[in-house]
Each structure stands twice: as C-alpha cells, then as structure tokens.
Design an enzyme around this catalytic site. Structure first.
Site, mmCIF file in Angstrom:
data_model
loop_
_atom_site.group_PDB
_atom_site.id
_atom_site.type_symbol
_atom_site.label_atom_id
_atom_site.label_comp_id
_atom_site.label_asym_id
_atom_site.label_seq_id
_atom_site.Cartn_x
_atom_site.Cartn_y
_atom_site.Cartn_z
ATOM 1 N N ARG A 120 -10.546 0.044 15.642
ATOM 2 C CA ARG A 120 -10.351 1.175 14.525
ATOM 3 C C ARG A 120 -11.482 0.318 13.625
ATOM 4 O O ARG A 120 -12.471 0.853 13.368
ATOM 5 C CB ARG A 120 -8.999 0.941 14.158
ATOM 6 C CG ARG A 120 -8.673 2.143 13.438
ATOM 7 C CD ARG A 120 -7.133 2.449 12.915
ATOM 8 N NE ARG A 120 -6.698 1.139 12.420
ATOM 9 C CZ ARG A 120 -5.607 0.894 11.947
ATOM 10 N NH1 ARG A 120 -4.596 1.913 11.989
ATOM 11 N NH2 ARG A 120 -5.170 0.073 11.221
ATOM 12 N N LYS A 129 0.977 -1.281 0.100
ATOM 13 C CA LYS A 129 0.002 0.004 0.194
ATOM 14 C C LYS A 129 0.910 1.140 0.067
ATOM 15 O O LYS A 129 2.155 1.297 0.406
ATOM 16 C CB LYS A 129 -1.004 -0.144 0.937
ATOM 17 C CG LYS A 129 -0.118 0.012 2.398
ATOM 18 C CD LYS A 129 -1.173 -0.069 3.719
ATOM 19 C CE LYS A 129 -0.389 -0.276 5.120
ATOM 20 N NZ LYS A 129 -1.078 -0.481 6.224
ATOM 21 N N MET A 188 12.949 24.282 1.911
ATOM 22 C CA MET A 188 12.060 23.556 0.846
ATOM 23 C C MET A 188 12.756 22.908 -0.018
ATOM 24 O O MET A 188 12.276 21.463 -0.445
ATOM 25 C CB MET A 188 11.116 24.411 0.061
ATOM 26 C CG MET A 188 10.190 23.729 -0.542
ATOM 27 S SD MET A 188 9.060 24.995 -1.745
ATOM 28 C CE MET A 188 8.157 25.703 -0.648
ATOM 29 N N TYR A 230 17.362 30.565 6.726
ATOM 30 C CA TYR A 230 16.280 31.291 7.138
ATOM 31 C C TYR A 230 16.149 31.521 8.644
ATOM 32 O O TYR A 230 16.553 30.879 9.542
ATOM 33 C CB TYR A 230 14.855 30.635 6.864
ATOM 34 C CG TYR A 230 14.469 30.874 5.347
ATOM 35 C CD1 TYR A 230 14.367 31.734 4.698
ATOM 36 C CD2 TYR A 230 14.402 29.474 4.749
ATOM 37 C CE1 TYR A 230 14.141 31.851 3.426
ATOM 38 C CE2 TYR A 230 14.140 29.398 3.042
ATOM 39 C CZ TYR A 230 14.008 30.474 2.624
ATOM 40 O OH TYR A 230 13.667 30.639 1.327
HETATM 41 C C1 LIG Z 1 -0.218 -1.495 6.708
HETATM 42 C C2 LIG Z 1 -0.879 -2.906 7.266
HETATM 43 C C3 LIG Z 1 0.000 -3.832 7.598
HETATM 44 C C4 LIG Z 1 1.377 -3.809 7.587
HETATM 45 O O1 LIG Z 1 1.908 -3.197 8.674
HETATM 46 P P1 LIG Z 1 3.535 -3.270 9.208
HETATM 47 O O2 LIG Z 1 3.553 -2.694 10.398
HETATM 48 O O3 LIG Z 1 4.056 -2.276 8.117
HETATM 49 O O4 LIG Z 1 3.989 -4.942 8.956
HETATM 50 C C5 LIG Z 1 -0.649 -5.082 8.092
HETATM 51 N N1 LIG Z 1 -1.913 -5.348 8.511
HETATM 52 C C6 LIG Z 1 -2.742 -4.154 7.888
HETATM 53 C C7 LIG Z 1 -4.209 -4.483 7.991
HETATM 54 C C8 LIG Z 1 -2.330 -2.835 7.367
HETATM 55 O O5 LIG Z 1 -3.068 -2.114 7.106
#
Ligand SMILES: *Cc1c(COP(=O)(O)O)cnc(C)c1O
Length: 360
Positions: free
Chosen positions: A131, A35, A305, A256
């Site tokens: 969550r 992701k 920046m 800056y």
């Molecule tokens: C992002 C995510 C992971 C991976 O987590 P890491 O700590 O990067 O290994 C696993 N499960 C779910 C549901 C996630 O959203």
C-alpha cells in the site's frame, strides 16, 4: 426535548485499555492513534483523557495535529501519511510534527524545503502490504540521502502489517524482509505494531507501538471473542430512547417496503436511531439486538434514516422514554459489525456528526 441519541465516551474504560496495552508492550513507547476524529470518539475527548499516559499521538491530517497543539499538546505528534501538498511543510515545522515519508515526491519536497530546523522523520517501508512505503531495496540509499540533504533529528523506520491476526505468519515474514536493514541501523528507532500485533505478536514491538482499535475497546479482527479475555472494555456506548410504542396484529407489516410481516400479536418499540446516525442499514435481522432494561431484543423491519423498530414482547416494562443501548458494554460493536458485514472500525468512524459525544 433534544433528540435522545448520544455516544457516551467512557473515560475510565479508555484509561484502563491504555494501561493494559502499556503492560503488554511494557518496553515500548506508545503512539495512541487518534486519526478519523479518534475513530469517531472525538479527538479532543480522547486526547483530554490520555494526554498524560500516551507517549505520543498519531493522526492523519494537519488539522488534527493543530487541534492537539492548540489543546496544549507538547508531546510528539506523528503524521501517519506525512504531507499531501508542499504548503503543509511550513505548518509541519511550525508545530514540530513528526513526519512520515513514504514516497519520492515527499522526499524531494522535504529536501527542497531546506529548513534549518531539525525534524523527526519516519521512513515508511513497504515490507509486503503493498500500500504505502518505499520498496525495501531503496531504503538504504534513501537513508543516505536523508542524512546528507535534510537536517534530520531522529530517523525511525516504520512498516505496517497486512495481517497480524492471531495465527498469521505474515508479521514475521514482513519483519524478516527488512532484518538486514534493522541489523545495520542499531541507533535508529523502529515502529511496526498495530493493535493486532500488540495482542498477538510480541516480537514485533520494537521502540514504538501504534495502537488504535483496542484503545477504543473493539477487536482488530472484528470478532469480539478474539479479545474477550483481554479485559479490554468498549469505550463508546451508543445510546438512545424509545420514542413510540405500537401494537400490531397478525397480518400487519413494519416499516418501509412492508418488510416485516407478523403472524402474532406484537408490541413494538420505535427508537430514535437510524442510518443517518451511523447505524448500519444492512444488518442480519435474525441476529441483531439492542438492549432495553437489561434484556437483549431483536430489531424488526428495515432500518430507517432516523428510526429503528424493535420487539418489545418480552420487555413489558419498556415504555416511551426507556433507554436503549445500540452498542457498548453489553451489545458489542463487533457483533453489530459482524451482522452487517463490516468491522468495528467502520461503525465507530461512521457515527454521524448529529450524534453528540458525551465524555463521562
Ligand atoms: C490506523 C493505523 C494504525 C492503528 O491500527 P489499529 O488496527 O487500529 O491498531 C497503526 N498504524 C498505521 C499506519 C495506521 O494507519
């Protein structure tokens, strides 16, 4: 000349990290979590390196799933949060995606969709993180509804840990909260463990682990020392070059807000990297280093920046064009994260679009 900053993606380190992870959880299948553009590394880069070695790929958005399918991926792809609007269901079936459902709205829409094709479903359970996920008491009725009303191929029960750090007792607690469900459904698959759980909680592995951050070579706790002995290697090296050198004298300031005042003669280097590249602006100045010619040296003044200023007093051979490591093999991203009050995850994901990713 192109601007010299880039993020080198080390394919050997990536392969090696996955090998280590598979060795640790050798009985389980692996979802490589890709992701957020593979945690900022470039989803196509990462996919191309581990396409044969990972059992499946977990992503967040349909776009990412389609990128993988269009790059030839025929392995399972898991949408970690399922769908966000019902129009997505057409494409989910079209591309044979494994779907997470975590709320009643998704469940009802999946039922209404009435596809004649079977689908793999991950039921996300809220075991204590509060969550996403169904409340534990709803899980068995929901399983029954799914079996009755949806053409389902495989059901996997999934949960996510709130704290899987080394000494956490919360992992066991979260699993124990659904032990009775696990005991009832022997033929289901289970997927619980993230990177931290993979490292420190072997009883959480079950059928499918989900690995993100350690695949990319940073620590799930944000502290490099926690994983320093695991032989996991950083995959991304953020590199740039010195583009200017200045001499300053007692009484001079840097950058800056006249933030840095020196009372010695000083040779300083200006590096092509700034907060618009994703480098954090709020670093702790006395503890944040870059690496030039194998020597660690401090950042001076405020991060601009497009530029960072560093001390070159102890690196007399540094010149315009000298290479600089902002983070990577030597300067741990976890250390930069720590000194800017965040975690490696955020820094990786924040490397901006204008920084080219180069797969090596
Ligand atoms: C992002 C995510 C992971 C991976 O987590 P890491 O700590 O990067 O290994 C696993 N499960 C779910 C549901 C996630 O959203």
């Amino acid at each position: 000349m192109v601007r010299p900053i880039c993020a080198i993606i080390n394919s050997n380190a990536l392969k090696n990290n996955l090998k280590i992870i598979k060795k640790i959880a050798y009985k389980s299948k692996v979802w490589a979590v890709l992701k957020a553009d593979a945690y900022g590394h470039g989803i196509k880069n990462i996919y191309s390196v581990i396409k044969y070695d990972s059992d499946g790929f977990a992503i967040l958005t349909l776009d990412e799933a389609i990128i993988l399918r269009k790059n030839g991926c025929i392995k399972p792809i898991l949408l970690l949060e399922g769908f966000f609007n019902r129009e997505e269901l057409y494409l989910i079936y079209k591309y044979f995606l494994t779907i997470t459902i975590h709320n009643k709205w998704q469940l009802n829409n999946l039922i209404k969709f009435k596809s004649k094709y079977p689908i793999n479903i991950y039921i996300k359970i809220n075991t204590g993180m509060n969550r996403l996920g169904f409340p534990i008491k709803d899980v068995i009725p929901i399983i029954n509804i799914i079996k009755k009303k949806i053409n389902v191929y495989n059901i996997t029960l999934m949960t996510h840990f709130a704290d899987a750090s080394k000494n956490s007792s919360f992992v066991k607690k979260q699993i124990n909260n659904i032990k009775n469900i696990i005991n009832i459904y022997h033929n289901f698959s289970y997927s619980f463990a993230n990177s931290a759980a993979i490292l420190w909680h072997s009883y959480s592995y079950y059928d499918w682990i989900r690995t993100g951050i350690i695949l990319y070579g940073a620590s799930p706790t944000g502290v490099w020392e926690d994983i320093a002995k695991k032989k996991i290697q950083p995959v991304m090296t953020l590199k740039s070059k010195i583009i200017s050198i200045q001499k300053i004298y007692p009484g001079d300031i840097i950058g800056y807000n006249c933030q840095y005042y020196t009372n010695t003669k000083n040779r300083i280097g200006i590096i092509a990297c700034g907060y618009a590249d994703g480098y954090p602006r709020n670093i702790n100045h006395n503890k944040t280093y870059v690496l030039i010619k194998g020597i660690k040296t401090l950042i001076l003044g405020s991060i601009s920046m497009d530029m960072i200023v560093v001390d070159l007093n102890n690196i007399p051979t540094a010149k315009i064009g000298s290479s600089v490591e902002l983070w990577g093999e030597n300067i741990k991203i976890d250390d930069i994260a720590k000194s800017s009050n965040t975690i490696g995850y955020e820094l990786m994901c924040s490397v901006s679009k204008r920084v080219p990713r180069i797969l090596k």
